[in-house]
Design a protein around this motif. Structure first.
Motif, short mmCIF file in Angstrom:
data_model
loop_
_atom_site.label_atom_id
_atom_site.label_comp_id
_atom_site.label_asym_id
_atom_site.label_seq_id
_atom_site.Cartn_x
_atom_site.Cartn_y
_atom_site.Cartn_z
N GLY A 75 33.43 -29.78 21.06
CA GLY A 75 33.82 -29.33 19.73
C GLY A 75 35.31 -29.40 19.47
O GLY A 75 35.73 -29.29 18.31
N ASP A 76 36.13 -29.58 20.50
CA ASP A 76 37.58 -29.66 20.30
C ASP A 76 37.95 -30.89 19.47
O ASP A 76 37.31 -31.95 19.58
N ILE A 77 38.99 -30.75 18.67
CA ILE A 77 39.55 -31.87 17.92
C ILE A 77 40.75 -32.39 18.70
O ILE A 77 41.71 -31.65 18.93
N LEU A 78 40.68 -33.62 19.09
CA LEU A 78 41.72 -34.20 19.93
C LEU A 78 42.77 -34.88 19.07
O LEU A 78 42.50 -35.88 18.40
N LEU A 79 43.98 -34.31 19.07
CA LEU A 79 45.12 -34.86 18.36
C LEU A 79 44.80 -35.19 16.91
O LEU A 79 45.30 -36.16 16.33
N GLY A 80 43.91 -34.40 16.31
CA GLY A 80 43.58 -34.54 14.90
C GLY A 80 42.77 -35.76 14.55
O GLY A 80 42.58 -36.06 13.36
N LYS A 81 42.22 -36.48 15.55
CA LYS A 81 41.55 -37.75 15.25
C LYS A 81 40.12 -37.84 15.77
O LYS A 81 39.29 -38.50 15.16
N TYR A 82 39.83 -37.20 16.91
CA TYR A 82 38.52 -37.34 17.52
C TYR A 82 37.97 -35.96 17.89
O TYR A 82 38.71 -35.10 18.36
N GLN A 83 36.66 -35.79 17.69
CA GLN A 83 36.01 -34.55 18.09
C GLN A 83 35.19 -34.80 19.35
O GLN A 83 34.40 -35.74 19.42
N ILE A 84 35.40 -33.94 20.36
CA ILE A 84 34.71 -34.09 21.63
C ILE A 84 33.24 -33.68 21.48
O ILE A 84 32.93 -32.59 20.99
N ASP A 85 32.33 -34.55 21.92
CA ASP A 85 30.90 -34.27 21.84
C ASP A 85 30.35 -33.71 23.15
O ASP A 85 29.71 -32.67 23.17
N HIS A 86 30.58 -34.42 24.26
CA HIS A 86 30.18 -33.89 25.56
C HIS A 86 30.83 -34.66 26.69
O HIS A 86 31.37 -35.75 26.50
N LEU A 87 30.79 -34.04 27.87
CA LEU A 87 31.35 -34.65 29.08
C LEU A 87 30.38 -35.71 29.61
O LEU A 87 29.18 -35.47 29.74
N LEU A 88 30.92 -36.88 29.92
CA LEU A 88 30.11 -37.95 30.49
C LEU A 88 30.23 -38.00 32.01
O LEU A 88 29.25 -38.23 32.71
N GLY A 89 31.42 -37.82 32.53
CA GLY A 89 31.62 -37.90 33.98
C GLY A 89 33.01 -37.46 34.35
O GLY A 89 33.89 -37.34 33.51
N ARG A 90 33.22 -37.22 35.65
CA ARG A 90 34.54 -36.79 36.11
C ARG A 90 34.85 -37.41 37.45
O ARG A 90 33.96 -37.74 38.25
N GLY A 91 36.15 -37.61 37.69
CA GLY A 91 36.64 -38.11 38.96
C GLY A 91 37.80 -37.25 39.41
O GLY A 91 38.07 -36.20 38.83
N SER A 92 38.50 -37.69 40.44
CA SER A 92 39.61 -36.91 40.98
C SER A 92 40.77 -36.81 40.01
O SER A 92 41.49 -35.82 39.98
N PHE A 93 40.97 -37.87 39.21
CA PHE A 93 42.13 -37.91 38.34
C PHE A 93 41.78 -38.08 36.87
O PHE A 93 42.67 -38.15 36.03
N ALA A 94 40.50 -38.16 36.55
CA ALA A 94 40.13 -38.43 35.16
C ALA A 94 38.78 -37.79 34.83
O ALA A 94 37.95 -37.56 35.71
N LYS A 95 38.60 -37.52 33.55
CA LYS A 95 37.31 -37.13 33.00
C LYS A 95 37.01 -38.04 31.83
O LYS A 95 37.92 -38.48 31.13
N VAL A 96 35.74 -38.34 31.65
CA VAL A 96 35.32 -39.21 30.55
C VAL A 96 34.42 -38.42 29.61
O VAL A 96 33.46 -37.77 30.05
N TYR A 97 34.74 -38.46 28.32
CA TYR A 97 33.99 -37.73 27.31
C TYR A 97 33.44 -38.68 26.26
O TYR A 97 34.03 -39.73 25.97
N GLN A 98 32.30 -38.31 25.70
CA GLN A 98 31.86 -38.96 24.47
C GLN A 98 32.45 -38.17 23.31
O GLN A 98 32.47 -36.94 23.31
N ALA A 99 32.94 -38.89 22.32
CA ALA A 99 33.54 -38.26 21.14
C ALA A 99 33.24 -39.12 19.93
O ALA A 99 32.67 -40.21 20.04
N HIS A 100 33.59 -38.61 18.76
CA HIS A 100 33.43 -39.42 17.55
C HIS A 100 34.70 -39.29 16.71
O HIS A 100 35.38 -38.27 16.71
N ALA A 101 35.00 -40.38 16.02
CA ALA A 101 36.18 -40.40 15.16
C ALA A 101 35.92 -39.57 13.91
O ALA A 101 34.84 -39.66 13.31
N LEU A 102 36.88 -38.77 13.53
CA LEU A 102 36.72 -37.95 12.33
C LEU A 102 36.74 -38.80 11.07
O LEU A 102 36.17 -38.42 10.04
#
Length: 434
Positions: free
Chosen positions: A45-72
């Motif tokens: 639900g977070d709005i990322l830098l006013g452009k994308y809304q986070i939908d859910h977590l897809l995966g994570r690693g030691s240095f990164a996480k990958v999320y599905q999001a949609h453009a506002l």
């Protein structure tokens, strides 16, 4: 784990694109809030830098996480890789991340995951990319289908893989980690090559060859672990042979818990086919899995093989005019697009985003003066401060130069240049100063 890869957020299928939302994430119906410079990871639900809304977590690693999001703006779906800046710098992986972005921004092809946007805060870097909801081929075959692919399906995916790699190679990008885990499927069941974290670009070549040993052992060409350089296109060709074998058998040609023994098998061509294996496909794989890169079947060469041509489509329509896209294109001044220029600026350049906060030792500016005038003026300004500067000039348009100035040392004992003073001395030749 390198920053360009991500492991599953749970024990269910290993491809992050197939994972459901994390059970630890907040309720997606919570009121969204904007993330501008937070050091914490995004939440549903977070709005990322006013452009994308986070939908859910897809995966994570030691240095990164990958999320599905949609453009506002248009509600289009994207995947956003969130890199932890501090962890990357501490692990010494800065150059790997820079290379990944440098490679991806050169590429725009229907069978390659596209990098749409690069954003950053003080602690995070965000790579906005194509979403591939179909997951990766390894997960599809091992966990979902639990079986090999039909020959026609394998051929269709393989056509798309070859199309993508031909495109990459004509633009000087060598993937070096081709494997089913990095071959994703979009919503239309088309293949997308992903994960350019181990890729090589023209700037990394030495005498026309690559020298870094990298990749996943079961898919790595034998010459990569030998001393001396290797041809990036031929190492990718070897990996294609391993991938095709996997698509048609659901197993790997070379498997051994001992990596040294595995490479012995590769060099002795110790692998076998099932009795029902398609004969023409066997010829293709044998051609690719030649331990001698000089005689190995090439990415271009496979196009003319009977198996590849059977029920073929117009490869040219997907590859484009690759034969007319020499590596020189990458160095041509007028080949630069807006993304090329923007990513050279300090605010979008990853080398700047990943610095540890120490004093900057370089600056960039643009000018519409000639190269000779710029060099002379910078030389005069540096002499006034007693500093030695290294100057690199790139013509980005007919009457526009982009200039990068780096500190190299001192003349009179002063080790630091005053960038403000330099800007003041060059004011009359500047278009903009970054």
């Amino acid at each position: 784990m390198d920053p360009s890869s991500s492991s599953p957020a749970s024990s269910a299928p290993p491809n992050p694109h197939l994972l459901p939302p994390s059970s630890t994430d907040p309720n997606p119906l919570n009121t969204p809030h904007s993330i501008a410079s937070s050091s914490t990871s995004p939440k549903i639900g977070d709005i990322l830098l006013g452009k994308y809304q986070i939908d859910h977590l897809l995966g994570r690693g030691s240095f990164a996480k990958v999320y599905q999001a949609h453009a506002l703006s248009d509600r289009s779906n994207v995947a956003i890789k969130v890199l932890d800046k501090a962890k990357i710098v501490t692990a010494g992986l800065t150059e790997r991340v820079i290379t990944e972005v440098s490679a991806m921004r050169r590429l725009s092809h229907p069978n390659i995951v596209r990098l749409h946007e690069l954003m950053a805060t003080r602690s995070k870097i965000y790579l906005v990319m194509d979403l591939a909801p179909g997951g990766d081929l390894f997960s599809q075959i091992r966990h979902h289908r639990r079986s090999k692919l039909s020959e026609s399906t394998a051929r269709r995916y393989f056509h798309q893989l070859i199309s993508a790699l031909l495109y990459c190679h004509t633009r000087g990008v060598f993937h070096r980690d081709i494997k089913p885990h990095n071959l994703l499927l979009d919503a239309d069941d088309n293949l997308k090559v992903a994960d350019f974290g181990l890729s090589a670009i023209p700037e990394t070549l030495k005498n026309g060859l690559l020298h870094t040993s990298c990749g996943t052992p079961a898919f790595t060409a034998p010459e990569i672990v030998r001393s001396g350089g290797y041809d990036g296109s031929q190492s990718d060709a070897w990996a294609c042979g391993v991938v095709l074998f996997f698509l048609l058998t659901a197993r790997l040609p070379f498997e051994d818990p001992s990596t040294p023994l595995m490479f012995i098998k590769m060099n002795s061509r110790c692998y076998s086919f099932p009795s029902s294996f398609p004969p023409m496909a066997k010829q293709v794989i044998n051609g690719f899995l030649d331990p001698n890169p000089e005689t190995r079947l090439s990415i271009k060469g496979v196009i003319d093989t009977p198996w590849f041509m059977k029920r073929s489509f117009s490869l040219e329509s997907q590859v484009g005019s690759t034969s007319s896209s020499p590596l020189l294109e990458l160095k041509s001044f007028d080949s630069m697009n807006a993304f090329d220029i923007i990513t050279r600026s300090k605010s979008f350049n990853l080398s700047g985003l990943l610095e540890d906060g120490d004093r900057k030792r370089e600056q960039k500016f643009s000018s519409n003066e000639t190269v000779e005038v710029v060099l002379e003026r910078v030389k005069e300004a540096a002499a006034k401060q007693g500093c030695v500067l290294k100057v690199e000039i790139l013509a980005v348009a007919e009457k526009m130069l982009m200039v990068e100035v780096k500190e190299e040392g001192s003349v009179n004992g002063y080790e630091m240049i005053s960038w403000d003073k330099l800007r003041e001395d060059l004011q009359d030749i500047l278009l903009f100063w970054e």
